[in-house]
Design a protein around this motif. Structure first.
Motif, PDB file in Angstrom:
ATOM      1  N   ASN A 141     128.486-110.903  38.633  1.00  0.00           N
ATOM      2  CA  ASN A 141     128.920-111.357  37.312  1.00  0.00           C
ATOM      3  C   ASN A 141     130.336-110.912  36.932  1.00  0.00           C
ATOM      4  N   SER A 142     131.016-110.237  37.849  1.00  0.00           N
ATOM      5  CA  SER A 142     132.289-109.605  37.480  1.00  0.00           C
ATOM      6  C   SER A 142     133.467-110.574  37.486  1.00  0.00           C
ATOM      7  N   GLY A 143     133.346-111.667  38.250  1.00  0.00           N
ATOM      8  CA  GLY A 143     134.489-112.561  38.390  1.00  0.00           C
ATOM      9  C   GLY A 143     135.661-111.900  39.097  1.00  0.00           C
ATOM     10  N   HIS A 144     135.373-111.106  40.085  1.00  0.00           N
ATOM     11  CA  HIS A 144     136.450-110.406  40.804  1.00  0.00           C
ATOM     12  C   HIS A 144     137.221-111.389  41.688  1.00  0.00           C
ATOM     13  N   GLN A 145     138.346-110.947  42.190  1.00  0.00           N
ATOM     14  CA  GLN A 145     139.296-111.865  42.840  1.00  0.00           C
ATOM     15  C   GLN A 145     138.885-112.307  44.241  1.00  0.00           C
ATOM     16  N   LYS A 146     137.741-111.832  44.709  1.00  0.00           N
ATOM     17  CA  LYS A 146     137.190-112.234  46.013  1.00  0.00           C
ATOM     18  C   LYS A 146     138.087-111.863  47.204  1.00  0.00           C
ATOM     19  N   LEU A 147     138.851-110.823  47.014  1.00  0.00           N
ATOM     20  CA  LEU A 147     139.552-110.245  48.153  1.00  0.00           C
ATOM     21  C   LEU A 147     138.519-109.774  49.157  1.00  0.00           C
ATOM     22  N   LEU A 148     137.416-109.263  48.632  1.00  0.00           N
ATOM     23  CA  LEU A 148     136.245-108.917  49.429  1.00  0.00           C
ATOM     24  C   LEU A 148     135.091-109.807  48.993  1.00  0.00           C
ATOM     25  N   THR A 149     134.112-109.977  49.871  1.00  0.00           N
ATOM     26  CA  THR A 149     132.920-110.728  49.473  1.00  0.00           C
ATOM     27  C   THR A 149     132.114-109.904  48.473  1.00  0.00           C
ATOM     28  N   ASP A 150     131.172-110.568  47.810  1.00  0.00           N
ATOM     29  CA  ASP A 150     130.315-109.847  46.867  1.00  0.00           C
ATOM     30  C   ASP A 150     129.582-108.699  47.551  1.00  0.00           C
ATOM     31  N   LYS A 151     129.087-108.993  48.723  1.00  0.00           N
ATOM     32  CA  LYS A 151     128.328-107.974  49.450  1.00  0.00           C
ATOM     33  C   LYS A 151     129.208-106.790  49.849  1.00  0.00           C
ATOM     34  N   GLU A 152     130.414-107.122  50.290  1.00  0.00           N
ATOM     35  CA  GLU A 152     131.336-106.053  50.673  1.00  0.00           C
ATOM     36  C   GLU A 152     131.713-105.182  49.476  1.00  0.00           C
ATOM     37  N   LEU A 153     132.024-105.837  48.370  1.00  0.00           N
ATOM     38  CA  LEU A 153     132.420-105.071  47.189  1.00  0.00           C
ATOM     39  C   LEU A 153     131.267-104.198  46.683  1.00  0.00           C
ATOM     40  N   THR A 154     130.073-104.751  46.756  1.00  0.00           N
ATOM     41  CA  THR A 154     128.903-103.955  46.364  1.00  0.00           C
ATOM     42  C   THR A 154     128.765-102.714  47.241  1.00  0.00           C
ATOM     43  N   GLY A 155     128.839-102.925  48.552  1.00  0.00           N
ATOM     44  CA  GLY A 155     128.734-101.793  49.467  1.00  0.00           C
ATOM     45  C   GLY A 155     129.860-100.798  49.275  1.00  0.00           C
ATOM     46  N   LEU A 156     131.044-101.327  49.023  1.00  0.00           N
ATOM     47  CA  LEU A 156     132.196-100.447  48.816  1.00  0.00           C
ATOM     48  C   LEU A 156     131.990 -99.552  47.603  1.00  0.00           C
ATOM     49  N   ILE A 157     131.578-100.143  46.505  1.00  0.00           N
ATOM     50  CA  ILE A 157     131.375 -99.349  45.285  1.00  0.00           C
ATOM     51  C   ILE A 157     130.245 -98.347  45.488  1.00  0.00           C
ATOM     52  N   PHE A 158     129.178 -98.798  46.097  1.00  0.00           N
ATOM     53  CA  PHE A 158     128.056 -97.889  46.360  1.00  0.00           C
ATOM     54  C   PHE A 158     128.506 -96.686  47.193  1.00  0.00           C
ATOM     55  N   MET A 159     129.205 -96.966  48.273  1.00  0.00           N
ATOM     56  CA  MET A 159     129.641 -95.867  49.143  1.00  0.00           C
ATOM     57  C   MET A 159     130.634 -94.945  48.460  1.00  0.00           C
ATOM     58  N   GLN A 178     137.669 -90.167  40.057  1.00  0.00           N
ATOM     59  CA  GLN A 178     138.683 -90.790  39.204  1.00  0.00           C
ATOM     60  C   GLN A 178     139.595 -91.703  40.039  1.00  0.00           C
ATOM     61  N   SER A 179     139.947 -91.224  41.194  1.00  0.00           N
ATOM     62  CA  SER A 179     140.756 -92.025  42.109  1.00  0.00           C
ATOM     63  C   SER A 179     140.000 -93.285  42.538  1.00  0.00           C
ATOM     64  N   ALA A 180     138.701 -93.123  42.765  1.00  0.00           N
ATOM     65  CA  ALA A 180     137.881 -94.269  43.168  1.00  0.00           C
ATOM     66  C   ALA A 180     137.921 -95.362  42.101  1.00  0.00           C
ATOM     67  N   ARG A 181     137.886 -94.944  40.857  1.00  0.00           N
ATOM     68  CA  ARG A 181     137.951 -95.906  39.754  1.00  0.00           C
ATOM     69  C   ARG A 181     139.232 -96.728  39.822  1.00  0.00           C
ATOM     70  N   ALA A 182     140.341 -96.039  40.037  1.00  0.00           N
ATOM     71  CA  ALA A 182     141.636 -96.722  40.087  1.00  0.00           C
ATOM     72  C   ALA A 182     141.701 -97.696  41.262  1.00  0.00           C
ATOM     73  N   ILE A 183     141.119 -97.300  42.379  1.00  0.00           N
ATOM     74  CA  ILE A 183     141.137 -98.159  43.568  1.00  0.00           C
ATOM     75  C   ILE A 183     140.343 -99.439  43.321  1.00  0.00           C
ATOM     76  N   ILE A 184     139.140 -99.266  42.769  1.00  0.00           N
ATOM     77  CA  ILE A 184     138.309-100.449  42.505  1.00  0.00           C
ATOM     78  C   ILE A 184     138.988-101.366  41.490  1.00  0.00           C
ATOM     79  N   GLN A 185     139.648-100.756  40.540  1.00  0.00           N
ATOM     80  CA  GLN A 185     140.353-101.562  39.532  1.00  0.00           C
ATOM     81  C   GLN A 185     141.384-102.477  40.200  1.00  0.00           C
ATOM     82  N   LYS A 186     142.081-101.941  41.187  1.00  0.00           N
ATOM     83  CA  LYS A 186     143.060-102.760  41.907  1.00  0.00           C
ATOM     84  C   LYS A 186     142.396-103.917  42.663  1.00  0.00           C
ATOM     85  N   LEU A 187     141.195-103.672  43.141  1.00  0.00           N
ATOM     86  CA  LEU A 187     140.528-104.670  43.997  1.00  0.00           C
ATOM     87  C   LEU A 187     139.712-105.685  43.200  1.00  0.00           C
ATOM     88  N   LEU A 188     139.550-105.449  41.907  1.00  0.00           N
ATOM     89  CA  LEU A 188     138.768-106.385  41.097  1.00  0.00           C
ATOM     90  C   LEU A 188     139.596-107.620  40.729  1.00  0.00           C
TER      91      LEU A 188
END
Lengths: 188, 188
Positions: A141-159, A178-188
DNA sequence: TATTAAATATACAGACTTGTATATTTAATA
DNA sequence: TATTAAATATACAAGTCTGTATATTTAATA
């Protein structure tokens, strides 16, 4: 609502077990210490919980419920679908700050009892799978930029959440989360 | 090279301790079991290691050395700087397959003894910081596309490795580590 | 108020824990 | 071969562990 006696005692036991299992560890916490610090009788503990393992299971189940309730409250407060994902990192970070960088209750229990008791392992798997599913839905539901697939982004955030908590409990600081937050923000 | 008697005995003790501490856990492994399965005398154990904690420390130190030696060998075989980074995930994945998804020795030790003994915590921090530094150097030399900063990419890889191992030890499969590799490949 | 269920205090069984002590045997070295 | 160091076997101390048993007290309900 009438509060049963049994409820009060069981809660006291669970509160104490949770505190000790989390702070000291499961294997180094004796039943006698739980009994003493909960200020109840040993026979009462064994009337409410068949064994120490059952007490651990009850603690994990209650932790599972409460942890997701709180997380749900936090996420529901936010409207923006991308911010919902980012608040996962805030939630994890805040909880690490609050509990003195003690890490994750489920990972700890897995490392202490997961390999010797399959019921414990199953309970831990259930909780972690729940988190993964929760993330997956937010990602869809995030509407992310699809640089990664939904499954990849899910796994990335989980890990990153799991790795971020582990790093927090080892280095006693939450900079990585905190750094992880900034990274995900760039990839969304 | 002449092999001292003391060396053989100390190695037998460490080999057994490593196997049991890793498979069963530190707190549930008694000194008596180590003595019995290593097939040595208890007095010999206490001549080589002052206490059970010292045995744990020696085990962690030896694990630290061996683990990085093997990793270094793997990375040195590869010429391409981006592939060097990706092989980190292969290494972690292979080791999880090999040891039956038992997770990370340092994370386990941290969850069992890190909060009660500062020497143990320091040893674990040293190993994890070493890994982070190792990643950082590979990142600097990788020539990645700078979608993320060097520091961010380093933290990302570190967290995904830690999170990937944790996921492997909980779900008893290394799919996440394989997925992590693919994700990092996209971001390089 | 009488009955019933819950919680209590206390003691104990039997096994396990880390670490020490003592006396003996093995093996390397001078 | 005599000396020295290492490893061994065995027993033990003092405490802890989980779980059970028994008898008593507390409190809710009928």
């Amino acid at each position: 609502m009438i509060r049963k006696r049994g409820q009060v005692v069981a809660d006291k036991i669970l509160d104490t077990a949770e505190r000790l299992f989390f702070k000291q560890g499961y294997n180094v916490t004796g039943i006698n210490q739980v009994v003493e610090e909960a200020d109840i009788a040993k026979a009462s503990l064994y009337k409410h919980f068949e064994s120490k393992t059952d007490l651990l299971l009850a603690y994990l189940q209650r932790t599972h419920e409460r942890w997701f309730d709180r997380l749900g409250d936090d996420v529901n407060k936010i409207a923006d679908p991308k911010e919902k994902l980012l608040t996962l990192f805030d939630y994890h970070r805040e909880r690490q700050l609050k509990n003195g960088y003690n890490g994750c209750r489920f990972i700890k229990a897995n490392d202490e009892a997961g390999m010797s008791d399959e019921r414990v392992l199953a309970e831990i798997q259930k909780a972690k799978q729940h988190l993964k599913d929760f993330i997956a839905e937010l990602v869809v539901n995030s509407g992310h930029q699809k640089l990664l697939t939904d499954k990849e982004l899910t796994g990335l955030i989980f890990m990153m959440l799991e790795g971020g908590i582990v790093a927090a409990s080892i280095f006693k600081q939450a900079d990585d989360l905190q750094s992880a937050r900034a990274i995900i923000q760039k990839l969304l």
